[in-house]
Design a protein around this motif. Structure first.
Motif, PDB file in Angstrom:
ATOM      1  N   ARG A 211     109.187  87.868  68.781  1.00 16.75           N
ATOM      2  CA  ARG A 211     108.465  88.632  69.807  1.00 16.75           C
ATOM      3  C   ARG A 211     109.414  89.554  70.543  1.00 16.75           C
ATOM      4  O   ARG A 211     110.375  89.091  71.158  1.00 16.75           O
ATOM      5  CB  ARG A 211     107.831  87.674  70.832  1.00 16.75           C
TER       6      ARG A 211
ATOM      7  N   LEU B  17     110.764  91.574  76.067  1.00 17.97           N
ATOM      8  CA  LEU B  17     111.491  90.313  75.878  1.00 17.97           C
ATOM      9  C   LEU B  17     112.837  90.653  75.264  1.00 17.97           C
ATOM     10  O   LEU B  17     112.912  91.025  74.093  1.00 17.97           O
ATOM     11  CB  LEU B  17     110.697  89.393  74.954  1.00 17.97           C
TER      12      LEU B  17
ATOM     13  N   PRO C 242     116.873  89.231  75.142  1.00 17.18           N
ATOM     14  CA  PRO C 242     116.732  89.257  73.690  1.00 17.18           C
ATOM     15  C   PRO C 242     115.364  88.772  73.243  1.00 17.18           C
ATOM     16  O   PRO C 242     114.682  88.083  73.995  1.00 17.18           O
ATOM     17  CB  PRO C 242     117.831  88.278  73.226  1.00 17.18           C
ATOM     18  N   PRO C 243     114.959  89.141  72.015  1.00 14.90           N
ATOM     19  CA  PRO C 243     113.637  88.748  71.525  1.00 14.90           C
ATOM     20  C   PRO C 243     113.495  87.226  71.458  1.00 14.90           C
ATOM     21  O   PRO C 243     114.477  86.503  71.316  1.00 14.90           O
ATOM     22  CB  PRO C 243     113.582  89.331  70.109  1.00 14.90           C
ATOM     23  N   LEU C 244     112.243  86.749  71.544  1.00 12.69           N
ATOM     24  CA  LEU C 244     111.960  85.321  71.360  1.00 12.69           C
ATOM     25  C   LEU C 244     111.797  85.031  69.870  1.00 12.69           C
ATOM     26  O   LEU C 244     111.145  85.796  69.162  1.00 12.69           O
ATOM     27  CB  LEU C 244     110.654  84.932  72.047  1.00 12.69           C
ATOM     28  N   VAL C 245     112.344  83.920  69.420  1.00 15.10           N
ATOM     29  CA  VAL C 245     112.053  83.413  68.080  1.00 15.10           C
ATOM     30  C   VAL C 245     111.340  82.082  68.277  1.00 15.10           C
ATOM     31  O   VAL C 245     111.873  81.183  68.927  1.00 15.10           O
ATOM     32  CB  VAL C 245     113.325  83.203  67.242  1.00 15.10           C
TER      33      VAL C 245
ATOM     34  N   ARG D 276     116.384  81.183  62.273  1.00 15.54           N
ATOM     35  CA  ARG D 276     116.461  82.016  63.473  1.00 15.54           C
ATOM     36  C   ARG D 276     117.267  83.291  63.185  1.00 15.54           C
ATOM     37  O   ARG D 276     116.840  84.404  63.530  1.00 15.54           O
ATOM     38  CB  ARG D 276     117.120  81.197  64.584  1.00 15.54           C
TER      39      ARG D 276
ATOM     40  N   ASP E 286     113.371  79.021  75.190  1.00 11.76           N
ATOM     41  CA  ASP E 286     113.265  80.488  75.279  1.00 11.76           C
ATOM     42  C   ASP E 286     112.205  80.897  76.296  1.00 11.76           C
ATOM     43  O   ASP E 286     112.404  81.818  77.082  1.00 11.76           O
ATOM     44  CB  ASP E 286     112.880  81.079  73.914  1.00 11.76           C
TER      45      ASP E 286
ATOM     46  N   ARG F 148     113.362  80.496  79.813  1.00  6.64           N
ATOM     47  CA  ARG F 148     114.261  81.572  80.184  1.00  6.64           C
ATOM     48  C   ARG F 148     113.468  82.836  80.533  1.00  6.64           C
ATOM     49  O   ARG F 148     113.660  83.440  81.601  1.00  6.64           O
ATOM     50  CB  ARG F 148     115.229  81.850  79.021  1.00  6.64           C
TER      51      ARG F 148
END
Ligand SMILES: Nc1ncnc2c1ncn2[C@@H]1O[C@H](COP(=O)(O)OP(=O)(O)O)[C@@H](O)[C@H]1O
Ligand SMILES: Nc1ncnc2c1ncn2[C@@H]1O[C@H](COP(=O)(O)OP(=O)(O)O)[C@@H](O)[C@H]1O
Ligand SMILES: [Mg+2]
Ligand SMILES: [Mg+2]
Lengths: 243, 243
Positions: A95, A114, A116-119, A153, B136, B139
């Protein structure tokens, strides 16, 4: 040969067929569309060809950037030959911008960047409603070791880097997307399944209206209309952009 | 003094009152019981006194073992004076054995041992249905920094160590439990809220039957009967065990 006799699995969007080579499957991309864990059903005419051609183009791009994928080739406009893998039963979601279930579940506002991006990892299990998993739950369910989670990831973030830049060149913002991975006979992790407007949220950068900008399956989910045109538009822009 | 005039908040299980000291609150433990995000409602007679006395006993035990809590004292059998804190809007859940929503969401079998224990974070938000959060998401929602998450995790695991051993001495297995933490005026993290059969899953080690062994709010949730007796039995065993 009778294709029906070799059908291995019919899913919500694709049909898998065996081939003469046990390591190769043929994937047929259907026009069938489902949403909300298959509670909503319909047809998006031409979707099979769009998703097949777009997946092929993006898998080739990713291969060129060092991401191994299951793609072999596309014998027809809506079939793809792929390396047979043992699918990791996870949906790996990346995301870049808050949307969909993330907003519903957290109260985060639609469009929140977001970085850094969400994984995120979801269990690929329709009966359980594809629930969100934590890293602890992944471990307890023995779905992936901490090492494998780390590898998934990293691969997902690498895919995101490549695709975000590519879509940006197409004038499209890559909001979020879902990946599936599989392990081949040699134990190697490959990117599998598809990359399409069914599995990505894509926003037209030329539109600011929150409904008009939508170029993906959300048009179907939310009855925004012009679903076919949006899918065709995405494919046209993707194919126009050289890899 | 008129208590009603000083009511600050009425929750599902407790009422908070202000006191003359702005740093001190009075908590009144109600007999009201709710389950499934307050869709099911009822009364467990005597629950207020059980939960108050049990929380007091366990908070004292934890203080003695170096875990700071909000407990000051109990002026009556169902009221507790506590240090006022700013509640971290998270439910921190520790799981030693798979039960409840973990089983429903993952397909893990009831009773599966979890070793090391799981520490999970849920958003304390009834309107959103107390959703599970990943690190995540914690955060991104700015609910806790990675450092604070680490501190909450360590405190929760320490509480689990102390309570698991204590309940074991009572002939009770601590299956899982929910904690709430708060930050006091000096910025210190304190264990707050309550520790009771409402917030713990407790299994009687003398019973192997999966229904008979249940000594906690699951008797109410699942209409297993003898709810009051189970709560009294837990309190009796807890109070009989010296800290
Ligand atoms: N290379 C591959 N080898 C084996 N299975 C695959 C491969 N790529 C995708 N799959 C699986 O094939 C199915 C694709 O069909 P789909 O209609 O998307 O199914 P579903 O409804 O289960 O998502 C999915 O279950 C997917 O995990
Ligand atoms: N020391 C404290 N200071 C301030 N608030 C507290 C403290 N301990 C618990 N609380 C809060 O008081 C409320 C207790 O009432 P309860 O009936 O459990 O409410 P809820 O229905 O919101 O869970 C909770 O919202 C809890 O977070
Ligand atoms: Mg699929
Ligand atoms: Mg409460």
């Amino acid at each position: 040969e009778n294709l029906a006799a070799q059908k291995l699995y019919e899913g919500k969007a694709k049909i898998l067929y065996a081939t003469d080579d046990p390591e190769v499957l043929l994937t047929y991309f259907k026009d069938d569309a489902t949403a909300f864990n298959a509670q909503k059903r319909g047809t998006i005419s031409g979707k099979g060809e769009v998703n097949c051609a777009m997946s092929q183009h993006l898998f080739r791009l990713l291969e060129a950037q060092g991401v191994p994928t299951h793609l072999i080739d596309c014998p027809t406009s809506n079939t793809m030959r792929v390396r047979r893998v043992s699918i990791v039963p996870l949906e790996v979601v990346v995301r870049n911008i808050a949307a969909g279930s993330l907003c519903q579940q957290t109260g985060l506002e639609l469009g929140t960047p977001l970085s850094p991006p969400l994984v995120e990892f979801y269990l690929k299990n329709d009966a359980l409603g594809d629930p969100l998993l934590t890293e602890d739950r992944l471990r307890v369910m023995e779905l992936a070791t901490p090492d494998q989670v780390q590898q998934l990831r990293e691969m997902a973030l690498r895919v995101n880097q490549v695709l975000s830049e590519f879509f940006n060149q197409c004038g499209i913002t890559l909001v979020d997307f879902k990946l599936e991975f599989g392990v081949d006979g040699a134990g190697k992790l490959l990117l599998a399944d598809e990359i399409s407007p069914d599995t990505c949220r894509l926003w037209n950068q030329a539109e600011s209206d929150p409904n008009r900008r939508v170029m993906d399956k959300d048009r179907f989910r939310r009855d925004l209309g012009d679903v076919e045109a949006a899918y065709q538009q995405v494919l046209q822009r993707v194919l126009a952009q050289s890899v």
